[in-house]
Design a protein around this motif. Sequence first.
Motif, PDB file in Angstrom:
ATOM      1  N   UNK A   1     -18.473  21.948 -35.453  1.00  0.00           N
ATOM      2  CA  UNK A   1     -19.634  21.049 -35.414  1.00  0.00           C
ATOM      3  C   UNK A   1     -19.262  19.627 -35.020  1.00  0.00           C
ATOM      4  N   UNK A   2     -18.202  18.993 -35.572  1.00  0.00           N
ATOM      5  CA  UNK A   2     -17.874  17.633 -35.139  1.00  0.00           C
ATOM      6  C   UNK A   2     -17.593  17.530 -33.640  1.00  0.00           C
ATOM      7  N   UNK A   3     -16.834  18.511 -33.091  1.00  0.00           N
ATOM      8  CA  UNK A   3     -16.537  18.476 -31.660  1.00  0.00           C
ATOM      9  C   UNK A   3     -17.796  18.692 -30.826  1.00  0.00           C
ATOM     10  N   UNK A   4     -18.635  19.625 -31.255  1.00  0.00           N
ATOM     11  CA  UNK A   4     -19.891  19.885 -30.537  1.00  0.00           C
ATOM     12  C   UNK A   4     -20.814  18.675 -30.619  1.00  0.00           C
ATOM     13  N   UNK A   5     -20.841  18.004 -31.776  1.00  0.00           N
ATOM     14  CA  UNK A   5     -21.696  16.826 -31.935  1.00  0.00           C
ATOM     15  C   UNK A   5     -21.278  15.719 -30.977  1.00  0.00           C
ATOM     16  N   UNK A   6     -19.960  15.514 -30.844  1.00  0.00           N
ATOM     17  CA  UNK A   6     -19.488  14.490 -29.910  1.00  0.00           C
ATOM     18  C   UNK A   6     -19.841  14.854 -28.477  1.00  0.00           C
ATOM     19  N   UNK A   7     -19.706  16.137 -28.151  1.00  0.00           N
ATOM     20  CA  UNK A   7     -20.025  16.581 -26.796  1.00  0.00           C
ATOM     21  C   UNK A   7     -21.530  16.481 -26.520  1.00  0.00           C
TER      22      UNK A   7
ATOM     23  N   UNK B   1     -20.100  16.712 -14.799  1.00  0.00           N
ATOM     24  CA  UNK B   1     -19.652  16.399 -16.156  1.00  0.00           C
ATOM     25  C   UNK B   1     -20.476  17.140 -17.199  1.00  0.00           C
ATOM     26  N   UNK B   2     -21.780  17.177 -17.002  1.00  0.00           N
ATOM     27  CA  UNK B   2     -22.650  17.861 -17.971  1.00  0.00           C
ATOM     28  C   UNK B   2     -22.349  19.356 -18.008  1.00  0.00           C
ATOM     29  N   UNK B   3     -22.088  19.967 -16.835  1.00  0.00           N
ATOM     30  CA  UNK B   3     -21.720  21.393 -16.817  1.00  0.00           C
ATOM     31  C   UNK B   3     -20.428  21.620 -17.585  1.00  0.00           C
ATOM     32  N   UNK B   4     -19.445  20.733 -17.388  1.00  0.00           N
ATOM     33  CA  UNK B   4     -18.201  20.861 -18.134  1.00  0.00           C
ATOM     34  C   UNK B   4     -18.396  20.697 -19.630  1.00  0.00           C
ATOM     35  N   UNK B   5     -19.320  19.821 -20.020  1.00  0.00           N
ATOM     36  CA  UNK B   5     -19.592  19.620 -21.443  1.00  0.00           C
ATOM     37  C   UNK B   5     -20.290  20.831 -22.062  1.00  0.00           C
ATOM     38  N   UNK B   6     -21.252  21.398 -21.351  1.00  0.00           N
ATOM     39  CA  UNK B   6     -21.947  22.571 -21.884  1.00  0.00           C
ATOM     40  C   UNK B   6     -21.002  23.780 -21.970  1.00  0.00           C
ATOM     41  N   UNK B   7     -20.054  23.861 -21.044  1.00  0.00           N
ATOM     42  CA  UNK B   7     -19.048  24.921 -21.147  1.00  0.00           C
ATOM     43  C   UNK B   7     -18.196  24.721 -22.391  1.00  0.00           C
ATOM     44  N   UNK B   8     -17.836  23.485 -22.663  1.00  0.00           N
ATOM     45  CA  UNK B   8     -17.058  23.190 -23.869  1.00  0.00           C
ATOM     46  C   UNK B   8     -17.849  23.544 -25.130  1.00  0.00           C
ATOM     47  N   UNK B   9     -19.148  23.226 -25.145  1.00  0.00           N
ATOM     48  CA  UNK B   9     -19.990  23.549 -26.306  1.00  0.00           C
ATOM     49  C   UNK B   9     -20.031  25.061 -26.537  1.00  0.00           C
ATOM     50  N   UNK B  10     -20.199  25.820 -25.445  1.00  0.00           N
ATOM     51  CA  UNK B  10     -20.257  27.284 -25.580  1.00  0.00           C
ATOM     52  C   UNK B  10     -18.944  27.852 -26.129  1.00  0.00           C
ATOM     53  N   UNK B  11     -17.823  27.240 -25.782  1.00  0.00           N
ATOM     54  CA  UNK B  11     -16.528  27.739 -26.233  1.00  0.00           C
ATOM     55  C   UNK B  11     -16.176  27.288 -27.650  1.00  0.00           C
ATOM     56  N   UNK B  12     -16.805  26.205 -28.133  1.00  0.00           N
ATOM     57  CA  UNK B  12     -16.444  25.635 -29.435  1.00  0.00           C
ATOM     58  C   UNK B  12     -17.669  25.472 -30.327  1.00  0.00           C
TER      59      UNK B  12
END
Length: 416
Positions: free
Chosen positions: A72-78, A57-68
């Motif tokens: 800032x709101x989406x990255x903050x939630x992630x 899950x954490x790997x999937x979240x960090x991938x999402x952060x790198x893509x977005x």
Amino acid sequence: MDYFVPLQFDNRPIKLPIQITGYKFNCLWPLKEDASVLWRLFNNVCLSVSVLCYIGTILGEFTFIAENISDIPAVAECLCTSFMGVQYIIRIFVLLSRQRPLRQLLRNFYRDIYFTDADDAALCKEINSIIRFINIFTQFYYVPMVLILGLYVYEVASVGMASPDKPFIYRMSFRWYDAQAPLQFIITAIYSGWLTISCVTIWTAEDYTLCMVLCHASFRYKKLRLDLEQLLETARADLRSGETRCTNLNLHIAFRRRLCDIFQRQQRLNGFVAEAKAHFTHQIFYVMSFGVLLLCVVSFQFQSSPISVEWSKYISWIISQTSQFLLIGYFGQMLMDETTELRNSFYCCRWEDLLALGDLRSNKLLLGDVQFAIMNSQEPIVFDGMKFFPLTYSTVSSALRSAVSYFMFLNTMSEN
């Protein structure tokens, strides 16, 4: 099952509260020392799967952060869920490394520290009312979990399983397999949903255990203070009930014997508290450090998101996180206050009333005992997070102020 079962001083097994089942659910409750090999293997396999779920899950979240990264709101939630995942992986490995000390701590706690009616009915009644207060606050931690899972089911049902954009519980992005495909989506939904339950149940179990240990230890020190207040009367009662004559010299001896008994009980209690401090120091550190970031990010999400049903999720997280700070801070302060007052109780145990009744040698021995007891009670006992965060009201208020400061910083970044 081969789980460890703590016993009271009369060898009766303890009925563990629902919060403690969080340890068992996550395979972190200590096993019996003679647990079977098969049960140990099963426990380790389940635990390994749990850790892999966290890591995936954490790997999937960090991938999402790198893509977005620009959102800032989406990255903050992630980042919010990433912080939780990282800290709970650390917590799991710390708890695994302390299985034997945890078993010994629980054994000593329920045998020597846990208050019952046999110890003092009035104090036990007072403790039970406080434990109900702990129960209410820690069980409220389950509310965000229920809301997150409920809202997720509602969102998936609204979009439909055939949609190529079905939502996930956490913001994740997977490049190595199609997470929207039916089977992969079901697997992702199961393990990420299980992850929500895992985080909350570990959180609840650790906080409940910490608060219960602090509460009962504080009342043990309070019991010592009450015994010191009645020390002279108790020494006189010993002489009246025994065969020893009620002379001034014997009163000195009975008083010093009782004083020595209280001091020995204090030293045994100090030994248990030192053992508990070593066990909980990592947990307090994670609560104070990660908790500040988590409270900040969740508050930012609440403030930046439009009015919707999801607000209930953010509100419950904010209340739970703030309650956690206040709850453990309250009991940490309680222990510090009780141990601070113990020094004064040794000084005010009416030893001066015996000076007029004793000779020079008796008085000298009495003063030496009282002085030694006072000197060994000079420093109050304070739980801390790896020597960085003392568990007191001032530290908790500083943590809350820091969360507000980080929240304002995120707001400024978002506006810019």
